[in-house]
Design an enzyme around this catalytic site. Structure first.
Site, PDB file in Angstrom:
ATOM      1  N   CYS A 123      50.211  20.010  -5.070  1.00 47.09           N
ATOM      2  CA  CYS A 123      51.558  20.317  -5.041  1.00 47.09           C
ATOM      3  C   CYS A 123      51.827  18.410  -3.829  1.00 47.09           C
ATOM      4  CB  CYS A 123      53.010  20.886  -4.858  1.00 47.09           C
ATOM      5  SG  CYS A 123      53.193  21.663  -3.986  1.00 47.09           S
ATOM      6  N   ASN A 124      52.571  18.178  -3.985  1.00 51.08           N
ATOM      7  CA  ASN A 124      53.110  17.112  -2.519  1.00 51.08           C
ATOM      8  C   ASN A 124      52.829  17.083  -1.382  1.00 51.08           C
ATOM      9  OD1 ASN A 124      54.375  14.130  -2.475  1.00 51.08           O
ATOM     10  ND2 ASN A 124      56.418  15.377  -1.718  1.00 51.08           N
TER      11      ASN A 124
END
Length: 185
Positions: A123-124
């Protein structure tokens, strides 16, 4: 000689299963060494175009589980124009909710398929959403809750989200079905 730099919050979950933040160009030579077949993207936003281009050039399949709608119905909060909630003279944002349960179930279903490996879940920042997926995976492996939460906290650092820990604790592993392909692997 090219520099081999892992993405932020990179870690080995088990043989052929890795976790990290969204890789940048600096990390691409490192990813090449992993011989990945798939990426499971669990970020709240879409992955970067440069990351997608890298995956296409390497023939790596991306399972993009990013939701198409806002995750937090309270953000920005309706109470003020500035986007923060006043509490006792201080301003606080409401806590972000854990990832949606269907996203976790879909990610775990992919992780139980041998054909998915080697894979990277990201994810980020590789903290909360990735950590929740890994925590629920550990529940499927019957890890002790204290060990699961210690691993989650190690990657979350000072930004631990209690709602994510609660989600992991209460996650019903019976929601993830195991197929014959997964049992024979």
């Amino acid at each position: 000689m090219a520099k081999i730099v892992p993405p932020m919050n990179f870690g080995l979950v088990e043989d052929g299963f890795y976790r990290s933040a969204q890789p940048s160009e600096l990390n691409f030579s490192f990813l090449e060494k992993l011989n990945l077949k798939t990426i499971i993207w669990v970020g709240a936003e879409e992955p970067s175009d440069i990351f997608r281009s890298f995956l296409d050039s390497q023939g790596i399949l991306m399972h993009n589980l990013a939701p198409q709608v806002s995750l937090n119905p309270h953000f920005p909060p309706p109470y003020t124009d500035s986007g923060v909630v006043p509490i006792s003279g201080q301003y606080h944002l409401p806590p972000l909710p854990p990832p949606p349960e269907p996203l976790i179930i879909q990610a775990l279903t992919l992780l139980l398929r041998p054909s998915t490996f080697p894979t990277l879940v990201c994810c980020n920042m590789g903290r909360h959403r990735t950590g929740t997926v890994v925590g629920c995976y550990r529940k499927l492996q019957r890890w002790a809750l204290s060990s699961i939460l210690e691993e989650y906290r190690r990657y979350a650092g000072m930004k631990v989200r209690v709602l994510n820990e609660q989600f992991i604790e209460l996650f019903d592993t019976d929601l993830v079905s195991i197929t014959a392909e997964q049992v024979t692997a």
